[in-house]
Design an enzyme around this catalytic site. Structure first.
Site, PDB file in Angstrom:
ATOM      1  N   TYR A  58      49.789  91.914 -19.111  1.00  0.00           N
ATOM      2  CA  TYR A  58      49.699  90.887 -18.065  1.00  0.00           C
ATOM      3  C   TYR A  58      50.527  89.687 -18.486  1.00  0.00           C
ATOM      4  CZ  TYR A  58      47.534  87.234 -15.113  1.00  0.00           C
ATOM      5  OH  TYR A  58      47.294  86.205 -14.232  1.00  0.00           O
ATOM      6  N   ASP A  91      55.266  87.957 -24.978  1.00  0.00           N
ATOM      7  CA  ASP A  91      54.307  87.078 -24.317  1.00  0.00           C
ATOM      8  C   ASP A  91      53.131  86.901 -25.276  1.00  0.00           C
ATOM      9  OD1 ASP A  91      52.299  85.884 -22.872  1.00  0.00           O
ATOM     10  OD2 ASP A  91      52.644  87.042 -21.045  1.00  0.00           O
ATOM     11  N   LYS A 146      47.115  79.076 -23.617  1.00  0.00           N
ATOM     12  CA  LYS A 146      45.759  79.155 -24.179  1.00  0.00           C
ATOM     13  C   LYS A 146      45.557  78.236 -25.402  1.00  0.00           C
ATOM     14  CE  LYS A 146      44.639  83.170 -21.568  1.00  0.00           C
ATOM     15  NZ  LYS A 146      45.476  84.269 -21.138  1.00  0.00           N
TER      16      LYS A 146
HETATM   17  C1  LIG Z   1      46.395  84.304 -19.838  1.00  0.00           C
HETATM   18  C2  LIG Z   1      47.719  84.953 -19.939  1.00  0.00           C
HETATM   19  C3  LIG Z   1      48.811  84.562 -19.148  1.00  0.00           C
HETATM   20  C4  LIG Z   1      48.663  83.556 -18.038  1.00  0.00           C
HETATM   21  O1  LIG Z   1      48.281  82.317 -18.511  1.00  0.00           O
HETATM   22  P1  LIG Z   1      47.610  81.281 -17.470  1.00  0.00           P
HETATM   23  O2  LIG Z   1      47.434  80.045 -18.282  1.00  0.00           O
HETATM   24  O3  LIG Z   1      46.339  81.920 -17.030  1.00  0.00           O
HETATM   25  O4  LIG Z   1      48.570  81.091 -16.366  1.00  0.00           O
HETATM   26  C5  LIG Z   1      50.042  85.123 -19.375  1.00  0.00           C
HETATM   27  N1  LIG Z   1      50.215  86.046 -20.330  1.00  0.00           N
HETATM   28  C6  LIG Z   1      49.192  86.471 -21.100  1.00  0.00           C
HETATM   29  C7  LIG Z   1      49.449  87.467 -22.167  1.00  0.00           C
HETATM   30  C8  LIG Z   1      47.914  85.945 -20.917  1.00  0.00           C
HETATM   31  O5  LIG Z   1      46.909  86.398 -21.649  1.00  0.00           O
END
Ligand SMILES: *Cc1c(COP(=O)(O)O)cnc(C)c1O
Length: 430
Positions: free
Chosen positions: A145, A240, A268
């Site tokens: 994701y 990511d 995060k």
């Molecule tokens: C949480 C997450 C996102 C999105 O971050 P948001 O702050 O919710 O927009 C993107 N990539 C990964 C791997 C994530 O865990």
């Protein structure tokens, strides 16, 4: 049964304001049933809901709170900074401070740009990869994701290396025609795609520690293979690290596996519980970004001083010697204890984990791709979630969400959690 009347009433009210009663879909308890808990406060490893029930929290806001809730140093940084004004639309010293803290302790990126969320970071990183390479196509993986970026909300089509289909309404065909979705842990699929689209692929994007569809741990050797393919084909490797960054070690998965991405996204943990995202790369790649280069990206609240202060306070703690070792040890013991119980009783349950991330898999087999997850996991998770809640354990309300352990989780908290997990599994499989 715990009293959850206030949460229920608040949810009924919220449904009049927000689609589905929430401001982010996974909060809605859709996959586990019932009303979401409204949280009144948190301190350390514990949260208290609107009805006054207390829980040991293993959701930790889905990852940001590596120090637990309302950490003293984060709190005072936020209040002191906010007292001097919350936003200026001009540079502040706090941005330099957080950047310096990160870059001087990180061997895998040289320049960084702060944004406001993980989604924004991933979106900007993709644009950067395209702008830098002059190519359009992106490879992503089923089970990873990257936020709700249009071009990345794509699920696999039929067959390998075929174009995917959008996983959201409102994403035009044209937007995803350059996204190629592949299964994880499958080298042939990658080779097939880079051959078919030779010279057209800007980036291979992945969560190096995929943690949004269960915890689909990849071998280091597979990540190195992706690195090698990228080098061979002039493709940028995009990690990511929105979850793994500052979580499995200060340098995230890049440092954990010692594999250098060409572009990385963070979120995060980086904001200490306030909205911050970031993307980073070598100076050469980052100089493609405006105003230095032609890739446009901007933000009214980017580098917000209050959010920067929270980030500085939090990741300064992460830099203390032994910080990550201790978290990893705590997680290791917890997962081992619960898994041993499952093995002794013959339950099809395992607890894959990395750093302070863990997941409950309803299988005794190694799970390394989305397709490996057993079909009945959703039903079993729903039962486990209810059993855990009733015992005062809060985990994210979806079987695809991983759990997080913070510095604030004490040995007592962890021992209690082990017992609650064991009892919950007994209740499910009795
Ligand atoms: C949480 C997450 C996102 C999105 O971050 P948001 O702050 O919710 O927009 C993107 N990539 C990964 C791997 C994530 O865990």
């Amino acid at each position: 049964m715990m009293n959850k009347e206030k949460s229920k009433a608040l949810f009924e009210q919220a449904k009049k304001y927000f689609p589905g009663g929430v401001n982010s879909p996974v909060r809605a308890f859709k996959s586990v049933g019932g009303s979401p808990l409204f949280i009144k406060k948190g301190k350390g490893a514990k949260i208290t809901d609107a009805d006054g029930n207390e829980y040991i929290d293993f959701c930790c806001s889905f990852g940001p709170l590596i120090l637990g809730h309302a950490h003293e140093k984060v709190l005072s940084a936020v209040t002191e900074t906010a007292a001097d004004g919350t936003s200026f639309g001009a540079p502040t010293e706090k941005e330099n401070e957080l950047a310096d803290l990160i870059l001087s302790n990180h061997n895998y990126i040289e320049r960084i740009r702060f944004v406001n969320s993980g989604t924004e970071a991933a979106m900007s990183a993709i644009r950067l990869a395209r702008g830098y390479t002059g190519r359009n196509k992106i490879i992503k993986f089923e089970g990873c994701y990257h936020g709700h970026v249009d071009s990345l909300l794509v699920k696999a089509g039929s067959g390998l290396a075929t174009l995917g289909t959008s996983s959201s309404a409102g994403v035009p065909e044209g937007t995803i025609q350059d996204t190629i979705v592949l299964p994880l842990n499958n080298k042939d699929a990658v080779e097939e795609a880079v051959t078919k689209y030779k010279g057209e692929i800007a980036a291979i994007a992945l969560e190096p520690i995929p943690a949004n569809n269960g915890l689909l741990l990849q071998e280091k050797e597979y990540l190195q293979f992706l690195r090698d393919v990228c080098d061979r084909e002039g493709i940028l490797l995009f990690f990511d690290e929105v979850i793994s960054g500052f979580r499995v070690g200060f340098e995230g998965a890049a440092g954990y596996y010692d594999i250098k991405p060409d572009v990385a996204a963070y979120g995060k943990i980086i904001g200490g519980g306030l909205p911050v995202g970031a993307y980073g790369a070598s100076a050469e790649v980052m100089n493609t970004v405006a105003p230095e280069g032609p890739v446009y990206q901007a933000g009214t609240l980017s580098g917000n001083p209050v959010a920067m202060a929270a980030g500085i306070a939090q990741i300064s703690e992460c830099l203390k010697p032994g910080f990550y070792d201790e978290l990893e040890m705590k997680t290791e013991i917890f997962c081992r204890e619960v898994q041993r119980h499952a093995e002794e009783k013959g339950y099809p349950v395992s607890l894959p984990h990395k750093g302070s991330i863990f997941w409950t898999a309803f299988s005794s087999d190694k799970i390394q791709s989305a397709a490996d997850i057993p079909q009945n996991s959703g039903e079993l998770f729903k039962k486990m979630h209810a059993e855990l809640l009733e015992r005062g354990i809060y985990i994210g309300p979806s079987g695809f969400e991983v759990g997080f352990i913070s510095e604030a989780h004490t040995d007592d908290n962890m021992n209690e959690a082990v017992e609650c997990f064991k009892e919950s599994l007994d209740a499910i499989f009795k």
